[in-house]
Design a protein around this motif. Structure first.
Motif, mmCIF file in Angstrom:
data_model
loop_
_atom_site.group_PDB
_atom_site.id
_atom_site.type_symbol
_atom_site.label_atom_id
_atom_site.label_comp_id
_atom_site.label_asym_id
_atom_site.label_seq_id
_atom_site.Cartn_x
_atom_site.Cartn_y
_atom_site.Cartn_z
ATOM 1 N N ALA A 13 5.020 -0.813 10.719
ATOM 2 C CA ALA A 13 5.144 0.632 10.872
ATOM 3 C C ALA A 13 4.261 1.391 9.895
ATOM 4 C CB ALA A 13 6.598 1.047 10.688
ATOM 5 N N HIS A 14 4.124 0.855 8.667
ATOM 6 C CA HIS A 14 3.428 1.577 7.608
ATOM 7 C C HIS A 14 2.393 0.693 6.925
ATOM 8 C CE1 HIS A 14 7.721 3.015 7.776
ATOM 9 N NE2 HIS A 14 7.067 4.140 8.033
ATOM 10 N N PRO A 15 1.400 1.303 6.281
ATOM 11 C CA PRO A 15 0.496 0.516 5.458
ATOM 12 C C PRO A 15 1.308 -0.131 4.319
ATOM 13 C CG PRO A 15 -0.354 2.746 5.822
ATOM 14 C CD PRO A 15 1.066 2.744 6.303
ATOM 15 N N ASP A 16 1.355 -1.399 4.274
ATOM 16 C CA ASP A 16 2.035 -2.308 3.326
ATOM 17 C C ASP A 16 3.144 -3.119 3.987
ATOM 18 O OD1 ASP A 16 4.066 -0.183 3.259
ATOM 19 O OD2 ASP A 16 4.745 -0.975 1.336
ATOM 20 N N ASP A 17 3.546 -2.799 5.233
ATOM 21 C CA ASP A 17 4.632 -3.546 5.883
ATOM 22 C C ASP A 17 4.209 -4.975 6.234
ATOM 23 O OD1 ASP A 17 6.274 -1.372 5.681
ATOM 24 O OD2 ASP A 17 6.259 -0.854 7.808
ATOM 25 N N CYS A 18 3.086 -5.129 6.905
ATOM 26 C CA CYS A 18 2.608 -6.474 7.251
ATOM 27 C C CYS A 18 2.364 -7.287 5.990
ATOM 28 C CB CYS A 18 1.311 -6.397 8.054
ATOM 29 S SG CYS A 18 1.450 -5.622 9.664
ATOM 30 N N ASP A 19 1.882 -6.610 4.960
ATOM 31 C CA ASP A 19 1.529 -7.260 3.698
ATOM 32 C C ASP A 19 2.726 -7.982 3.092
ATOM 33 O OD1 ASP A 19 0.273 -4.712 4.392
ATOM 34 O OD2 ASP A 19 -1.026 -5.013 2.667
ATOM 35 N N GLN A 20 3.857 -7.275 3.053
ATOM 36 C CA GLN A 20 5.053 -7.855 2.464
ATOM 37 C C GLN A 20 5.657 -8.920 3.366
ATOM 38 O OE1 GLN A 20 6.591 -7.851 -0.389
ATOM 39 N NE2 GLN A 20 8.372 -9.002 0.327
ATOM 40 N N ASP A 21 5.722 -8.658 4.658
ATOM 41 C CA ASP A 21 6.462 -9.547 5.556
ATOM 42 C C ASP A 21 5.668 -10.759 6.023
ATOM 43 O OD1 ASP A 21 8.610 -7.817 5.377
ATOM 44 O OD2 ASP A 21 8.064 -6.685 7.168
ATOM 45 N N GLY A 22 4.344 -10.636 6.071
ATOM 46 C CA GLY A 22 3.549 -11.753 6.573
ATOM 47 C C GLY A 22 2.287 -12.024 5.787
ATOM 48 N N ILE A 39 0.694 -11.321 -4.086
ATOM 49 C CA ILE A 39 1.094 -10.299 -5.046
ATOM 50 C C ILE A 39 -0.109 -9.461 -5.471
ATOM 51 C CG2 ILE A 39 1.962 -9.945 -7.396
ATOM 52 C CD1 ILE A 39 4.122 -10.607 -5.302
ATOM 53 N N HIS A 40 -1.240 -10.114 -5.686
ATOM 54 C CA HIS A 40 -2.459 -9.378 -6.059
ATOM 55 C C HIS A 40 -2.851 -8.403 -4.957
ATOM 56 C CE1 HIS A 40 -6.273 -8.435 -7.858
ATOM 57 N NE2 HIS A 40 -6.962 -8.956 -6.853
ATOM 58 N N ALA A 41 -2.683 -8.797 -3.698
ATOM 59 C CA ALA A 41 -3.000 -7.906 -2.581
ATOM 60 C C ALA A 41 -1.993 -6.756 -2.502
ATOM 61 C CB ALA A 41 -3.030 -8.689 -1.276
ATOM 62 N N LEU A 42 -0.706 -7.053 -2.673
ATOM 63 C CA LEU A 42 0.306 -5.994 -2.675
ATOM 64 C C LEU A 42 0.069 -4.995 -3.796
ATOM 65 C CD1 LEU A 42 3.560 -8.050 -1.935
ATOM 66 C CD2 LEU A 42 2.631 -6.218 -0.506
ATOM 67 N N ASP A 43 -0.481 -5.469 -4.905
ATOM 68 C CA ASP A 43 -0.788 -4.619 -6.050
ATOM 69 C C ASP A 43 -1.727 -3.476 -5.672
ATOM 70 O OD1 ASP A 43 -1.302 -4.188 -9.124
ATOM 71 O OD2 ASP A 43 -3.300 -4.615 -8.290
ATOM 72 N N ALA A 44 -2.501 -3.647 -4.601
ATOM 73 C CA ALA A 44 -3.411 -2.583 -4.161
ATOM 74 C C ALA A 44 -2.656 -1.360 -3.648
ATOM 75 C CB ALA A 44 -4.351 -3.106 -3.072
ATOM 76 N N HIS A 45 -1.408 -1.557 -3.198
ATOM 77 C CA HIS A 45 -0.605 -0.446 -2.672
ATOM 78 C C HIS A 45 0.126 0.253 -3.825
ATOM 79 C CE1 HIS A 45 -1.183 -1.434 1.606
ATOM 80 N NE2 HIS A 45 -1.059 -2.703 1.258
ATOM 81 N N VAL A 46 -0.644 0.829 -4.733
ATOM 82 C CA VAL A 46 -0.082 1.430 -5.948
ATOM 83 C C VAL A 46 0.947 2.503 -5.615
ATOM 84 C CG1 VAL A 46 -0.635 2.775 -8.022
ATOM 85 C CG2 VAL A 46 -2.145 0.911 -7.288
ATOM 86 N N SER A 47 0.645 3.348 -4.644
ATOM 87 C CA SER A 47 1.552 4.449 -4.307
ATOM 88 C C SER A 47 2.911 3.957 -3.854
ATOM 89 C CB SER A 47 0.940 5.328 -3.209
ATOM 90 O OG SER A 47 0.921 4.643 -1.960
ATOM 91 N N ARG A 66 -8.329 -8.133 -0.305
ATOM 92 C CA ARG A 66 -7.660 -9.124 -1.146
ATOM 93 C C ARG A 66 -6.949 -10.191 -0.304
ATOM 94 N NH1 ARG A 66 -5.041 -5.547 -6.152
ATOM 95 N NH2 ARG A 66 -6.876 -4.209 -6.505
ATOM 96 N N PHE A 67 -6.435 -9.794 0.843
ATOM 97 C CA PHE A 67 -5.802 -10.755 1.757
ATOM 98 C C PHE A 67 -6.845 -11.575 2.509
ATOM 99 C CE2 PHE A 67 -1.937 -7.972 1.733
ATOM 100 C CZ PHE A 67 -0.993 -8.947 1.451
ATOM 101 N N GLY A 68 -8.014 -10.986 2.749
ATOM 102 C CA GLY A 68 -9.021 -11.622 3.588
ATOM 103 C C GLY A 68 -8.824 -11.309 5.053
ATOM 104 N N VAL A 69 -8.269 -10.112 5.361
ATOM 105 C CA VAL A 69 -7.991 -9.729 6.745
ATOM 106 C C VAL A 69 -8.620 -8.375 7.043
ATOM 107 C CG1 VAL A 69 -5.778 -10.939 6.567
ATOM 108 C CG2 VAL A 69 -5.821 -8.444 6.319
ATOM 109 N N THR A 70 -8.710 -8.062 8.335
ATOM 110 C CA THR A 70 -9.107 -6.728 8.778
ATOM 111 C C THR A 70 -7.873 -5.835 8.764
ATOM 112 O OG1 THR A 70 -10.816 -7.661 10.209
ATOM 113 C CG2 THR A 70 -10.074 -5.422 10.710
ATOM 114 N N TYR A 71 -8.023 -4.592 8.317
ATOM 115 C CA TYR A 71 -6.859 -3.694 8.202
ATOM 116 C C TYR A 71 -7.167 -2.391 8.922
ATOM 117 C CZ TYR A 71 -2.376 -2.956 5.802
ATOM 118 O OH TYR A 71 -1.035 -2.816 5.517
ATOM 119 N N GLU A 72 -6.292 -1.978 9.831
ATOM 120 C CA GLU A 72 -6.458 -0.715 10.551
ATOM 121 C C GLU A 72 -5.187 0.104 10.444
ATOM 122 O OE1 GLU A 72 -7.901 1.059 14.911
ATOM 123 O OE2 GLU A 72 -7.867 -1.100 14.541
#
Length: 293
Positions: free
Chosen positions: A33-42, A200-208, A90-96
């Motif tokens: 749903a939001h930027p950071d959701d896929c990051d945490q869950d998958g 964790i390093h990739a999640l760190d990018a979502h500072v907000s 940081r993940f090595g993926v495309t993000y939209e």
């Protein structure tokens, strides 16, 4: 009733062709749903896919423009887009990130067509999204939207401006801990221990989100280290997901009991009853990082 069930099975089979056995790297799309959701869950699984040569894409269905205690609107949306792009690197993926407003998502035809197009454009073999039961309406409706797209991705006259898929992907759900109307079922469990620090390093990018909004709304903002150099270590503890007995059992099935007992970090997925229904052999091919020990 038996006749109806039989017809449904035939329809599913008709639009669930056998999974390709070619050596072409498979294509994975995760929708949150939001930027950071896929990051945490998958995110850990996405890293493993990417390292093995898979094409992986994260799609945020909303732009996240409401998810902060002091910022909002276009300023926050731009900030979160930049965070997502950095996380993708940081993940090595495309993000939209799509332009729908945070907190206002509804399972409308317009948004459904957006989702159908994104799955088709990526030529996805694997689609992963939330289940449609969650505390946040945006999460729930993302699950509904992907469910609604699961059949339509193969229908030529729907979203006819984007060529339909010639196969129906395998659809899966991210893990959650909600019990009603039914609890999450960990059909697939992936050991991500080796890549957990990278996640964790990739999640760190979502500072907000991870250092501002989520600690604020959760009532633990004072716990966030002021020293930026200490934040990832703190985040590692804050973002660890408990391995439930059910997930541990799934790890045992896929990796073997002795190995599963040593797994420290895992991500789990439930196979959606829509889309192609994979066999155990299909799962092992679709998730080649799962190796019996």
């Amino acid at each position: 009733m038996k006749i109806i069930v039989s017809v449904l099975v035939l329809l599913t089979a008709a639009f669930s062709p056998a999974i390709s056995q070619s050596n072409t790297p498979l294509r994975v799309i995760m929708l949150g749903a939001h930027p950071d959701d896929c990051d945490q869950d998958g995110g850990g699984t996405a890293i493993l896919f990417a390292k093995m040569g898979y094409a992986v894409k994260f799609v945020a269905v909303t732009n996240g423009d409401a998810g902060h205690q002091s910022q909002g609107g276009g300023v926050l949306a731009a900030r979160r887009l930049a965070e997502a792009k950095e996380a993708g690197k940081r993940f090595g993926v495309t993000y939209e990130v799509l332009g729908n407003h945070d907190g206002e998502l509804l399972p409308t035809l317009d948004v459904r067509l957006q989702v159908i197009r994104k799955i088709r454009e990526w030529n996805a073999d694997i689609v992963i999204a939330p289940r449609p039961n969650d505390y946040h309406p945006d999460h729930r409706y993302t699950g509904v939207l992907v469910q609604d797209a699961a059949y339509m991705v193969a229908v030529p006259n729907v979203a006819s401006d984007t060529p339909p898929l010639k196969k129906n992907p395998v659809f899966l759900y991210f893990q959650d801990f909600f019990q009603r109307p039914n609890p999450f079922r960990p059909d697939v469990a992936v050991d991500i221990s080796e890549v957990f620090p990278q996640k964790i390093h990739a999640l760190d990018a979502h500072v907000s989100q991870v250092y501002e909004w989520l600690p604020w709304i959760g009532g633990f903002l004072s716990e966030v280290p002021q020293d930026v150099s200490k934040r990832e270590q703190w985040l590692m503890g804050n973002r660890t997901v408990r391995i439930t007995p059910e997930v541990r059992s799934s790890l045992e099935k896929w990796y073997g009991k002795a190995y599963a007992a040593q797994v420290k970090h895992a991500e789990a997925f439930e196979i959606c009853e829509y889309g192609t229904q994979p066999s155990e052999a299909d799962i092992r091919r679709l998730f080649p990082m799962i190796v019996a020990k």
